[in-house]
Scaffold this active site. Structure first.
Site, PDB file in Angstrom:
ATOM      1  N   GLY A 102       0.809  -1.225   0.000  1.00 33.95           N
ATOM      2  CA  GLY A 102       0.000   0.000   0.000  1.00 33.95           C
ATOM      3  C   GLY A 102       0.832   1.261   0.000  1.00 33.95           C
ATOM      4  N   GLY A 104       2.519   3.565   1.575  1.00 31.44           N
ATOM      5  CA  GLY A 104       3.093   3.803   2.904  1.00 31.44           C
ATOM      6  C   GLY A 104       3.581   5.228   3.052  1.00 31.44           C
ATOM      7  N   ARG A 105       3.846   5.848   1.944  1.00 34.18           N
ATOM      8  CA  ARG A 105       4.288   7.246   2.027  1.00 34.18           C
ATOM      9  C   ARG A 105       3.855   8.037   0.797  1.00 34.18           C
ATOM     10  NH1 ARG A 105      10.360   7.519   0.703  1.00 34.18           N
ATOM     11  NH2 ARG A 105      10.610   5.735  -0.640  1.00 34.18           N
ATOM     12  N   ASP A 136       8.314   5.805   8.402  1.00 31.52           N
ATOM     13  CA  ASP A 136       7.862   7.159   8.745  1.00 31.52           C
ATOM     14  C   ASP A 136       6.963   7.839   7.711  1.00 31.52           C
ATOM     15  OD1 ASP A 136       9.741   7.591   6.801  1.00 31.52           O
ATOM     16  OD2 ASP A 136      11.239   8.471   8.138  1.00 31.52           O
ATOM     17  N   ARG A 194       3.302  13.875  -7.495  1.00 29.79           N
ATOM     18  CA  ARG A 194       3.227  13.041  -8.699  1.00 29.79           C
ATOM     19  C   ARG A 194       1.825  13.136  -9.278  1.00 29.79           C
ATOM     20  NH1 ARG A 194       5.655   7.159  -7.344  1.00 29.79           N
ATOM     21  NH2 ARG A 194       3.759   6.874  -6.113  1.00 29.79           N
ATOM     22  N   ASP A 271       4.176  -4.401  -7.058  1.00 31.09           N
ATOM     23  CA  ASP A 271       3.542  -3.176  -6.549  1.00 31.09           C
ATOM     24  C   ASP A 271       4.080  -1.940  -7.269  1.00 31.09           C
ATOM     25  OD1 ASP A 271       5.898  -4.068  -5.013  1.00 31.09           O
ATOM     26  OD2 ASP A 271       5.713  -2.140  -4.013  1.00 31.09           O
ATOM     27  N   ASN A 272       5.119  -2.132  -8.073  1.00 30.91           N
ATOM     28  CA  ASN A 272       5.680  -1.001  -8.815  1.00 30.91           C
ATOM     29  C   ASN A 272       5.396  -1.113 -10.304  1.00 30.91           C
ATOM     30  OD1 ASN A 272       6.694   0.047  -6.455  1.00 30.91           O
ATOM     31  ND2 ASN A 272       8.728  -0.837  -6.712  1.00 30.91           N
ATOM     32  N   ASP A 281       7.192   4.702  -9.787  1.00 25.72           N
ATOM     33  CA  ASP A 281       8.006   4.470  -8.593  1.00 25.72           C
ATOM     34  C   ASP A 281       9.498   4.471  -8.908  1.00 25.72           C
ATOM     35  OD1 ASP A 281       5.969   4.586  -6.883  1.00 25.72           O
ATOM     36  OD2 ASP A 281       6.139   2.553  -6.097  1.00 25.72           O
TER      37      ASP A 281
HETATM   38  P1  AMP Z   1       9.036   0.841  -2.851  1.00 25.87           P
HETATM   39  O1  AMP Z   1      10.121  -0.179  -2.891  1.00 25.87           O
HETATM   40  O2  AMP Z   1       9.516   2.260  -2.763  1.00 25.87           O
HETATM   41  O3  AMP Z   1       8.056   0.669  -3.955  1.00 25.87           O
HETATM   42  O4  AMP Z   1       8.247   0.623  -1.485  1.00 25.87           O
HETATM   43  C1  AMP Z   1       7.694  -0.595  -1.106  1.00 25.87           C
HETATM   44  C2  AMP Z   1       6.660  -0.384  -0.049  1.00 25.87           C
HETATM   45  O5  AMP Z   1       7.249   0.247   1.090  1.00 25.87           O
HETATM   46  C3  AMP Z   1       5.501   0.516  -0.468  1.00 25.87           C
HETATM   47  O6  AMP Z   1       4.346   0.003   0.120  1.00 25.87           O
HETATM   48  C4  AMP Z   1       5.883   1.847   0.117  1.00 25.87           C
HETATM   49  O7  AMP Z   1       4.762   2.650   0.354  1.00 25.87           O
HETATM   50  C5  AMP Z   1       6.573   1.448   1.414  1.00 25.87           C
HETATM   51  N1  AMP Z   1       7.539   2.444   1.871  1.00 25.87           N
HETATM   52  C6  AMP Z   1       8.734   2.750   1.324  1.00 25.87           C
HETATM   53  N2  AMP Z   1       9.338   3.728   2.034  1.00 25.87           N
HETATM   54  C7  AMP Z   1       8.525   4.048   3.057  1.00 25.87           C
HETATM   55  C8  AMP Z   1       8.574   4.982   4.136  1.00 25.87           C
HETATM   56  N3  AMP Z   1       9.614   5.782   4.318  1.00 25.87           N
HETATM   57  N4  AMP Z   1       7.530   5.025   4.986  1.00 25.87           N
HETATM   58  C9  AMP Z   1       6.478   4.219   4.820  1.00 25.87           C
HETATM   59  N5  AMP Z   1       6.359   3.319   3.842  1.00 25.87           N
HETATM   60  C10 AMP Z   1       7.361   3.228   2.963  1.00 25.87           C
HETATM   61 MG    MG Z   2       6.464   1.296  -4.678  1.00 25.54          MG
END
Ligand code: AMP
Ligand code: MG
Length: 520
Positions: A102, A104-105, A136, A194, A271-272, A281
């Protein structure tokens, strides 16, 4: 020109799809919902670093009140009455099912009707959500600069991508352990706004199927088709299959483009992967310098190199297979899904081959083309030649004897070492020269066509790194210089010649250049 802050709010995703009933903003499993309402974190001292004026122009919009705009794109205030939300999705990370991930940020601040399209505006790094899983919810300046510049650069390279409207710093410090070595440092917090017609990913479908929540799987699928593939018609098995076929096609084309320009996404987790075939992403992505099919910029993936340049098509297929599995409950037949996946393999190879032929300026077809291209790839790789520079210069090819010096110049090998490949290169160049004789375009026509597929300027990792280092010292001029440069990546820009150059030696083993992690 109309003010960007006065656009019609039309929360199509949020209004039509199920919301999380729980209002608590803490990490948890969110069931039977496509998203959760959540407020953005108020930044302590936001500053506007850059706006993609070119994107604004495309939208035929302007910023009437910069203070107000900054407040909106930094999350200090909402977009008028729009209720912000984070999306629920799952995903396979590095080949393993990871369950709920989901936003997360990332927080969607508004869905706006602009011209005749509905665009979702999303802040990346605007605080925690129910999907933050103990992190965070914030983003740091370095990764935000990388996402901001690269999304726009990709668009102007002609590659489908989510867009970036603005880049701000928040004034808050964000602790990060860049290389996961236990060395935690405070970094400046930042937010990219974005923009995309949709942020739905393969993982958005996977989460429902994994939970056997077929009712919501169907709601999401029907909604995506209605909004983004309306020509496919009313929901039916056939429509779902046609939908899958279109996602497969778009994803295939996106990967062919990535191969064309030497882009390595770095984290092709499901997820990306956008359901619209958009590049999405931007994390530890990178651009090939020396042509190396095994290269990945992502140190988190250094061991298996799952997401290496040369593996991106196979991974796309793997990811699309996960989408097929997720859609299966709506279709209930394996064979037609398999047929579409099988089609990807042959169609990808055809499209890839055509793209490579265009890169070397071949318009007609000949049965020597495939071996010619294969040999070239081996040569480029073995003699460590810069991909972007080689293909760009190739449009100026005249004869093997003069061009060999150009090739030598673009190699990262010591001259002595490069010269061990001279015979092979001369042989390839004379085959190429002969092959060009069978073409009926003039040299000028060919060069023009080649320059339209071989960019002169790409966002090499060290370039982004230079912009980051300057920005961390409060000098934001390089962000704008690179932004302007990359608006016209196929044009010769004589005043920008310094960016048409090989990677400098200092960048070879530097963190941020050839080594990046998921820490952002
Ligand atoms: P990503 O590899 O950037 O696509 O992130 C994978 C997952 O980790 C996604 O669900 C992001 O929303 C979550 N995520 C990455 N960085 C953070 C962060 N600093 N705080 C909260 N969730 C994060
Ligand atoms: Mg992602």
């Amino acid at each position: 020109m109309k003010d960007i802050l006065k656009q019609e709010i039309d929360q199509r995703f949020a209004d039509k799809l199920p919301a999380d009933h729980i209002a608590v903003n803490s990490p948890r499993q969110v069931l039977e919902a496509c998203y959760s309402f959540v407020d953005t974190k108020i930044p302590s001292n936001p500053k506007l670093l850059h706006v993609s004026s070119s994107f604004l122009d495309e939208l035929k919009l302007e910023i009437d009140d910069e203070d107000e705009f900054l407040k909106v794109v930094s999350g200090a205030i909402p977009y008028r009455s729009a209720k912000s939300y984070a999306m629920c999705y799952g995903g396979h990370q590095f080949g393993n099912w990871a369950g709920q991930l989901g936003d997360g940020r990332a927080i969607n601040i508004a869905e706006l009707n602009i011209d005749s399209s509905n665009w979702k505006f999303q802040l990346k790094g605007s605080g925690p959500t129910p999907y933050s899983r103990g992190s965070d919810g914030l983003a740091v300046l370095r990764s935000s600069i990388r996402e901001y510049l690269c999304s726009e650069a990709m668009h102007y390279l002609g590659i489908a991508t989510t867009r970036a409207l603005s880049l701000v710093t928040t004034g808050d410090q964000v602790p990060r352990d860049i290389m996961y070595t236990g060395d935690v440092k405070d970094e400046p917090g930042a937010i990219v706004c974005r923009v995309s017609p949709s942020f739905v990913r393969i993982g958005s479908f996977e989460i429902f199927t994994s939970r056997r929540d077929i009712e919501n799987l169907k709601k999401l699928t029907d909604h995506v088709i209605q909004e983004h593939y309306p020509h496919l018609g009313e929901p039916s098995k056939e429509t779902y299959l046609n939908f899958f076929q279109e996602v497969v096609n778009r994803t295939k084309t996106m990967i062919v483009h990535w191969q064309r320009v030497g882009f390595v996404h770095g984290v092709m987790n499901t997820d990306n992967m956008s359901i619209l075939g958009l590049t999405i992403d931007y994390g530890p992505y990178g651009w090939l310098e020396d042509y190396d099919r095994s290269w990945t910029p992502n140190t988190t993936d250094a061991q298996h190199r799952r997401y290496r340049y040369g593996n991106q098509a196979s991974i796309a297929l793997w990811n699309l297979t996960q989408l097929a599995n997720s859609l299966y409950p709506l279709i209930d037949e394996v064979e037609p899904l398999e047929k579409i996946l099988d089609g990807f393999k042959t169609e990808y190879l055809d499209e890839y081959f055509q793209m490579m032929s265009s890169k070397i300026g071949l318009q007609k077809k000949s049965n020597v083309d495939a071996p010619l291209i294969d040999e070239l790839k081996d040569l480029l790789e073995n003699s460590s030649v810069d991909m972007t520079i080689f293909f760009r210069n190739l449009s100026q090819f005249d004869n093997p004897t003069t061009f060999i010096d150009v090739v030598r110049e673009s190699s990262y090998l010591e001259v002595d070492k490069f010269d061990t490949f001279i015979d092979s290169w001369m042989s390839w160049l004379s085959d190429y020269s002969e092959r060009l004789n069978a073409e009926d375009r003039s040299k000028e026509e060919r060069a023009e066509a080649m320059n339209a597929v071989n960019p002169k300027y790409v966002l090499r990792n060290y370039m982004a790194q230079l912009a980051i280092e300057a920005a961390e010292k409060e000098d934001f001029s390089l962000i704008d210089e690179l932004y302007q440069l990359l608006l016209r990546p196929y044009d010769d820009q004589p005043e920008m010649e310094k960016w048409f150059a090989k990677r400098p030696d200092w960048a070879l083993d530097k963190v941020g250049c050839s080594m990046l992690s998921c820490s952002s």
